[in-house]
Design a protein around this motif. Structure first.
Motif, PDB file in Angstrom:
ATOM      1  N   LEU A 110      13.878  74.946  51.801  1.00 21.51           N
ATOM      2  CA  LEU A 110      13.892  73.902  52.815  1.00 21.51           C
ATOM      3  C   LEU A 110      15.217  73.149  52.778  1.00 21.51           C
ATOM      4  O   LEU A 110      15.638  72.669  51.725  1.00 21.51           O
ATOM      5  N   ARG A 111      15.864  73.053  53.932  1.00 18.86           N
ATOM      6  CA  ARG A 111      17.035  72.173  54.079  1.00 18.86           C
ATOM      7  C   ARG A 111      16.590  70.983  54.917  1.00 18.86           C
ATOM      8  O   ARG A 111      16.428  71.091  56.121  1.00 18.86           O
ATOM      9  N   GLN A 112      16.378  69.864  54.265  1.00 20.78           N
ATOM     10  CA  GLN A 112      15.807  68.686  54.903  1.00 20.78           C
ATOM     11  C   GLN A 112      16.897  67.813  55.509  1.00 20.78           C
ATOM     12  O   GLN A 112      17.906  67.513  54.868  1.00 20.78           O
ATOM     13  N   LEU A 113      16.683  67.366  56.767  1.00 25.14           N
ATOM     14  CA  LEU A 113      17.662  66.547  57.468  1.00 25.14           C
ATOM     15  C   LEU A 113      17.243  65.091  57.583  1.00 25.14           C
ATOM     16  O   LEU A 113      18.098  64.201  57.640  1.00 25.14           O
ATOM     17  N   ARG A 114      15.946  64.848  57.674  1.00 26.53           N
ATOM     18  CA  ARG A 114      15.436  63.487  57.868  1.00 26.53           C
ATOM     19  C   ARG A 114      14.250  63.243  56.945  1.00 26.53           C
ATOM     20  O   ARG A 114      13.730  64.171  56.331  1.00 26.53           O
ATOM     21  N   ASP A 115      13.830  61.998  56.883  1.00 25.76           N
ATOM     22  CA  ASP A 115      12.713  61.639  56.023  1.00 25.76           C
ATOM     23  C   ASP A 115      11.392  62.167  56.571  1.00 25.76           C
ATOM     24  O   ASP A 115      11.248  62.417  57.775  1.00 25.76           O
ATOM     25  N   TRP A 116      10.427  62.305  55.683  1.00 26.16           N
ATOM     26  CA  TRP A 116       9.089  62.733  56.083  1.00 26.16           C
ATOM     27  C   TRP A 116       8.442  61.657  56.952  1.00 26.16           C
ATOM     28  O   TRP A 116       8.727  60.475  56.789  1.00 26.16           O
ATOM     29  N   PRO A 117       7.546  62.039  57.854  1.00 23.07           N
ATOM     30  CA  PRO A 117       6.877  61.036  58.700  1.00 23.07           C
ATOM     31  C   PRO A 117       5.989  60.114  57.870  1.00 23.07           C
ATOM     32  O   PRO A 117       5.328  60.549  56.932  1.00 23.07           O
ATOM     33  N   GLN A 118       6.013  58.833  58.233  1.00 20.88           N
ATOM     34  CA  GLN A 118       5.236  57.817  57.532  1.00 20.88           C
ATOM     35  C   GLN A 118       4.183  57.251  58.486  1.00 20.88           C
ATOM     36  O   GLN A 118       4.024  57.727  59.606  1.00 20.88           O
ATOM     37  N   GLY A 119       3.524  56.204  58.069  1.00 15.45           N
ATOM     38  CA  GLY A 119       2.560  55.537  58.933  1.00 15.45           C
ATOM     39  C   GLY A 119       1.341  55.083  58.163  1.00 15.45           C
ATOM     40  O   GLY A 119       1.080  55.550  57.046  1.00 15.45           O
ATOM     41  N   GLU A 120       0.615  54.153  58.751  1.00 14.72           N
ATOM     42  CA  GLU A 120      -0.625  53.670  58.169  1.00 14.72           C
ATOM     43  C   GLU A 120      -1.788  54.452  58.777  1.00 14.72           C
ATOM     44  O   GLU A 120      -1.923  54.509  60.000  1.00 14.72           O
ATOM     45  N   PRO A 121      -2.631  55.054  57.952  1.00 17.14           N
ATOM     46  CA  PRO A 121      -3.744  55.838  58.499  1.00 17.14           C
ATOM     47  C   PRO A 121      -4.811  54.953  59.145  1.00 17.14           C
ATOM     48  O   PRO A 121      -5.157  53.897  58.613  1.00 17.14           O
ATOM     49  N   LEU A 122      -5.306  55.400  60.285  1.00 20.56           N
ATOM     50  CA  LEU A 122      -6.435  54.715  60.906  1.00 20.56           C
ATOM     51  C   LEU A 122      -7.721  55.004  60.139  1.00 20.56           C
ATOM     52  O   LEU A 122      -8.617  54.166  60.076  1.00 20.56           O
ATOM     53  N   GLY A 123      -7.813  56.202  59.570  1.00 19.11           N
ATOM     54  CA  GLY A 123      -8.961  56.568  58.747  1.00 19.11           C
ATOM     55  C   GLY A 123     -10.080  57.215  59.523  1.00 19.11           C
ATOM     56  O   GLY A 123     -10.296  56.927  60.706  1.00 19.11           O
ATOM     57  N   LEU A 124     -10.786  58.099  58.854  1.00 21.67           N
ATOM     58  CA  LEU A 124     -11.901  58.812  59.486  1.00 21.67           C
ATOM     59  C   LEU A 124     -12.990  57.870  59.974  1.00 21.67           C
ATOM     60  O   LEU A 124     -13.733  58.203  60.904  1.00 21.67           O
ATOM     61  N   ALA A 125     -13.097  56.699  59.363  1.00 17.42           N
ATOM     62  CA  ALA A 125     -14.170  55.769  59.721  1.00 17.42           C
ATOM     63  C   ALA A 125     -14.072  55.302  61.163  1.00 17.42           C
ATOM     64  O   ALA A 125     -15.072  54.844  61.730  1.00 17.42           O
ATOM     65  N   CYS A 126     -12.892  55.415  61.792  1.00 19.47           N
ATOM     66  CA  CYS A 126     -12.761  54.960  63.183  1.00 19.47           C
ATOM     67  C   CYS A 126     -13.363  55.954  64.172  1.00 19.47           C
ATOM     68  O   CYS A 126     -13.593  55.611  65.336  1.00 19.47           O
ATOM     69  N   LEU A 127     -13.622  57.188  63.726  1.00 23.29           N
ATOM     70  CA  LEU A 127     -14.193  58.186  64.622  1.00 23.29           C
ATOM     71  C   LEU A 127     -15.689  57.934  64.819  1.00 23.29           C
ATOM     72  O   LEU A 127     -16.399  57.646  63.857  1.00 23.29           O
ATOM     73  N   PRO A 128     -16.184  58.048  66.044  1.00 19.08           N
ATOM     74  CA  PRO A 128     -17.632  57.937  66.270  1.00 19.08           C
ATOM     75  C   PRO A 128     -18.376  59.028  65.505  1.00 19.08           C
ATOM     76  O   PRO A 128     -17.804  60.062  65.138  1.00 19.08           O
ATOM     77  N   ALA A 129     -19.651  58.797  65.256  1.00 13.47           N
ATOM     78  CA  ALA A 129     -20.449  59.775  64.509  1.00 13.47           C
ATOM     79  C   ALA A 129     -20.493  61.114  65.221  1.00 13.47           C
ATOM     80  O   ALA A 129     -20.533  62.172  64.580  1.00 13.47           O
ATOM     81  N   SER A 130     -20.480  61.104  66.541  1.00 17.06           N
ATOM     82  CA  SER A 130     -20.523  62.327  67.334  1.00 17.06           C
ATOM     83  C   SER A 130     -19.320  62.377  68.271  1.00 17.06           C
ATOM     84  O   SER A 130     -18.909  61.341  68.814  1.00 17.06           O
TER      85      SER A 130
END
Length: 314
Positions: free
Chosen positions: A192-212
């Motif tokens: 791997l020849r890396q040019l930029r940083d890895w993507p970051q972010g705050e996870p919303l989390g699985l809990a935000c998904l409706p049950a169905s």
């Protein structure tokens, strides 16, 4: 969460062209997608034997038919394997048509501290010179890279962020790009020849998904163009739609008649995001917008973003 540099890499299969076959090896467009299992794809690449791998078939479909049920299951399985301390990373085999949407969805939902690498192919496995085997080898190489993190996409030797990747060509092997941002790096002869940083972010989390998946919010896309009159937006706003993404012209500009209907929909509680149909660039603020901007997001990513925002808000 740190990855184990000697642990297994889990490869999750969802189908796509990479698993497609055609009766004629010269046929690169008339194939049937999702015909081979993920274990078959791995077995076809002897060089993968250098890594400890696990495979799991999550779905088997043409990615043009991707739906919320598969997304929900895929997110759950990715999160399950990432939570295993011994797992080094996850690779997801996928079709090219909706890869950018799935990648964005997974990163915004999970923002993983280990690599989750989306991989696909433009030619079926039965082609005279399939691109899937090399792409899969490159994807595992990236997943095994110490320090790699976030949702990524690896195709034609290029590594893209899941937040930026988009399909930019209908046929070429190098069909994917990242707009103005450009690729994160390149895979060259197993390195791997890396040019930029890895993507970051705050996870919303699985809990935000409706049950169905049936409980996911209804968000549609409308477009601005010469002669747009807004009747389609008005019709949607009269239904239980919860969000509308408008694909604007140029710098996210919207025909005055369509904009008027969208402003009325917004006043009634429908969430609206405005983006551009241009292949590159961002929607630059002018200070006179009646509708909020999606910034650098493509229309398809903006739709995913709006759905996630609505789910996170309950």
């Amino acid at each position: 969460m740190q990855s184990n540099e000697h642990g297994p890499i889990v490869i999750l299969g969802t189908g796509g062209t990479i698993a497609g076959t055609a009766a004629d090896p010269h046929d690169n467009v008339g194939y049937r997608a999702a015909q081979l299992g993920v274990a078959d794809l791995v077995a076809a690449v002897p060089a993968l034997a250098r890594w400890p791998l696990e495979t799991e078939q999550v779905a088997q479909l043409d990615s043009k038919d991707m739906d919320f049920g598969v997304w929900q299951l895929l997110a759950q399985r990715v999160a399950h394997h990432l939570a295993r301390p011994e797992v080094r990373g996850v690779v997801v085999t996928h079709g090219t048509d909706t890869l950018e949407e799935t990648a964005y969805f997974l990163h915004r939902l999970l923002a993983p501290a280990k690599p989750v690498v989306m991989v696909a192919a433009m030619r079926p496995a039965s082609a005279l010179r399939p691109d899937g085997p090399q792409n899969l080898l490159d994807a595992v190489t990236v997943a095994a890279t110490p320090g790699a993190r976030g949702v990524l996409a690896v195709l034609a030797g290029q590594v893209h962020s899941g937040l930026e990747v988009r399909k930019a060509h209908t046929y070429r092997l190098d069909a994917f790009g990242s707009g103005d941002a450009g690729p994160l790096g390149y895979v060259e002869e197993g390195r791997l020849r890396q040019l930029r940083d890895w993507p970051q972010g705050e996870p919303l989390g699985l809990a935000c998904l409706p049950a169905s998946p049936a409980g996911w919010p209804w968000v549609e896309i409308v477009s601005s163009h010469a002669g747009a009159d807004g009747r389609w937006a008005a019709a949607l706003a009269g239904l239980p739609v919860q969000g509308l993404v408008v694909v604007g012209t140029g710098n996210g500009t919207v025909h005055e008649r369509l904009e008027a209907e969208l402003v009325r929909a917004q006043a009634r509680g429908v969430r609206v995001l405005r983006c551009s149909r241009c292949a590159e660039g961002v929607v630059v603020p002018t200070g006179r917008q009646a509708l909020p901007s999606a910034g650098a997001l493509t229309p398809w990513k903006a739709r995913v973003e709006l759905m996630l925002q609505l789910m996170a808000a309950g």
